[in-house]
Design a protein around this motif. Structure first.
Motif, PDB file in Angstrom:
ATOM      1  N   GLN A 223     -55.962 -41.631 -62.195  1.00 23.46           N
ATOM      2  CA  GLN A 223     -55.823 -40.229 -62.571  1.00 23.46           C
ATOM      3  C   GLN A 223     -56.559 -39.317 -61.588  1.00 23.46           C
ATOM      4  N   VAL A 226     -54.536 -39.178 -58.622  1.00 24.03           N
ATOM      5  CA  VAL A 226     -53.376 -38.309 -58.826  1.00 24.03           C
ATOM      6  C   VAL A 226     -53.793 -36.845 -58.732  1.00 24.03           C
ATOM      7  N   LEU A 227     -54.925 -36.542 -59.431  1.00 26.18           N
ATOM      8  CA  LEU A 227     -55.414 -35.162 -59.362  1.00 26.18           C
ATOM      9  C   LEU A 227     -55.767 -34.775 -57.928  1.00 26.18           C
ATOM     10  N   LYS A 228     -56.458 -35.717 -57.239  1.00 23.27           N
ATOM     11  CA  LYS A 228     -56.799 -35.437 -55.842  1.00 23.27           C
ATOM     12  C   LYS A 228     -55.552 -35.259 -54.995  1.00 23.27           C
ATOM     13  N   ASP A 229     -54.564 -36.171 -55.251  1.00 17.11           N
ATOM     14  CA  ASP A 229     -53.316 -36.073 -54.476  1.00 17.11           C
ATOM     15  C   ASP A 229     -52.618 -34.751 -54.746  1.00 17.11           C
ATOM     16  N   ASN A 230     -52.587 -34.369 -56.060  1.00 12.47           N
ATOM     17  CA  ASN A 230     -51.952 -33.088 -56.390  1.00 12.47           C
ATOM     18  C   ASN A 230     -52.710 -31.925 -55.747  1.00 12.47           C
ATOM     19  N   ALA A 231     -54.063 -32.036 -55.869  1.00 10.72           N
ATOM     20  CA  ALA A 231     -54.865 -30.964 -55.259  1.00 10.72           C
ATOM     21  C   ALA A 231     -54.670 -30.930 -53.752  1.00 10.72           C
ATOM     22  N   LEU A 233     -52.081 -32.050 -52.221  1.00  9.32           N
ATOM     23  CA  LEU A 233     -50.718 -31.577 -51.961  1.00  9.32           C
ATOM     24  C   LEU A 233     -50.653 -30.054 -52.029  1.00  9.32           C
ATOM     25  N   GLU A 234     -51.284 -29.509 -53.101  1.00  7.40           N
ATOM     26  CA  GLU A 234     -51.313 -28.049 -53.208  1.00  7.40           C
ATOM     27  C   GLU A 234     -52.072 -27.425 -52.035  1.00  7.40           C
ATOM     28  N   THR A 237     -49.948 -27.659 -49.129  1.00  7.08           N
ATOM     29  CA  THR A 237     -48.901 -26.628 -49.208  1.00  7.08           C
ATOM     30  C   THR A 237     -49.461 -25.260 -48.803  1.00  7.08           C
TER      31      THR A 237
END
Length: 408
Positions: A223, A226-231, A233-234, A237
């Motif tokens: 998790q 995932v949060l790190k990846d999402n962060a 990714l954001e 971006t």
């Protein structure tokens, strides 16, 4: 795991039975060396197998390797003494009830793989120097001692962690001891470590709990990832968007700088054109001014010359006229002077005559004489400037100034 393996040497009826005998395992016995029976007189046709190492003797003396194939009419004093397998052998060496450092009995299953070789010399060393039975005793003793020593050095919860270390140490130790006898240890592996059932069950529960904790930790880490990846990714971006904006700004800046340079170049060009035009106009104006100046200067000089010439001519004309008037005046004055002299002489003569004639008329004569003198002076004064010098001038001046002796 099966029981403890045992390495043996077997006797077979004939050499052609070697492959069948090597593949036949009974009661964990592993045949490594086969000894064919000797013939009474001779072999009519001796078939030598091609797979294993085949060692033969003559009158019980080693003759080395026997080439595979059919040997016709082979006498009894020539015989095959040993057939040694070339196959890789798996040897099981379990150790039971090994005490750990905290007095827990542990069973360890060990598996060895080895091979006789790589050539006939290694097979001869194995047969004549060691043999299957003594090799079996050597492996049993070495593995048993090593396993018990290793297990006793740790507690029960650390036994499983020593599998790889034990295998590498055992591999090096066994190879150093059996290599001189033509044996190559290929692999040593601890296949199983067995604790007492109750302890095993507790450890299994503990392991299950640890496994569940690890799963929870992995899930939590997942998790987090995932949060790190999402962060990330954001963030990536945002970075890409910022990079695009920066690129757009840089592109706009480049365009602006290009336009600025073009405008500057255009302005410089226009400035140079205007400068050239201004210089041209200034040059034309300067040339025109110089021309006008020269023309005016020439005209001025001509005018000055004309004025000087006119003044000179006027001065000369005035001078000539003045000279003429002076000359005329001088001539008139001289003429008047002569006339006055003559008149004065006549008057003097007349006066003398009258003096002589009558003394009574003296006073009247003086008056007339004075009046005549004044008339003459009046005429002289009316005729303009006179240039009189010498005795005549002095006489005229004396005449103009009344004397003290004259009575009015």
């Amino acid at each position: 795991m099966d029981g403890h393996s045992k390495l043996v040497q077997r006797t077979i009826k004939k050499a052609t039975d070697a492959d069948k005998a090597f593949s036949k395992l009974t009661h964990n016995e592993i045949p490594m060396v086969l000894v064919p029976r000797k013939p009474l007189l001779f072999h009519f046709a001796l078939n030598v197998p091609s797979g294993p190492f085949v060692i033969w003797q003559r009158f019980m003396k080693d003759k080395g390797s026997l080439e595979p194939g059919v040997k016709w009419l082979w006498p009894s004093w020539n015989y095959i003494s040993h057939i040694v397998t070339r196959s890789v052998i798996s040897y099981n060496a379990p150790a039971r009830n090994c005490p750990t450092a905290d007095s827990v009995m542990v069973s360890v299953d060990l598996s060895l793989t080895f091979q006789i070789g790589p050539d006939i010399e290694a097979a001869r060393k194995f047969v004549y120097r060691l043999g299957p039975n003594r090799f079996d005793e050597l492996l049993s003793a070495e593995t048993e001692e090593a396993i018990r020593g290793l297990v006793y050095s740790v507690t029960h919860d650390k036994v499983n962690d020593l599998r790889e270390e034990f295998a590498s140490n055992m591999f090096a130790t066994l190879n150093s001891k059996v290599e001189p006898f033509g044996v190559q240890i290929l692999n040593v592996k601890v296949t199983n470590v067995k604790l007492p059932p109750e302890l095993q069950q507790r450890l299994e529960h503990t392991t299950a709990f640890k496994t569940k904790m690890e799963e929870q930790e992995k899930s939590h880490e997942n998790q987090i990832h995932v949060l790190k990846d999402n962060a990330e990714l954001e963030l990536e971006t945002i970075r890409k968007a910022n990079n695009r904006k920066i690129q757009e700004i840089v592109a706009e800046r480049i365009v602006f700088e290009t336009q600025k340079r073009e405008m500057e170049e255009e302005a410089r060009g226009e400035g140079r054109v205007r400068e050239v035009e201004a210089k041209s106009k200034a040059g034309v104006s300067l040339t025109h001014a110089k021309g006008t100046y020269l023309v005016n200067k020439v005209k001025g000089q001509q005018h000055v010359e004309e004025i000087l010439k006119t003044a000179d001519i006027g001065a000369q004309r005035i001078t000539v006229e003045a000279d003429k008037k002076a000359y005329v005046s001088i001539r008139e004055s001289e003429t008047g002077l002569k006339v006055a002299e003559y008149q004065a002489g006549a008057m003097v003569v007349s006066a003398e005559a009258e003096a002589e004639a009558a003394e009574a008329l003296a006073e009247k004569r003086r008056y007339d004489l004075e009046w005549s003198r004044l008339e003459v002076q009046k005429k002289i004064a009316n005729n303009g400037r006179k240039f009189i010098s010498g005795e005549q001038g002095q006489a005229i001046l004396d005449a103009l100034i009344p004397k003290a002796g004259i009575k009015t």
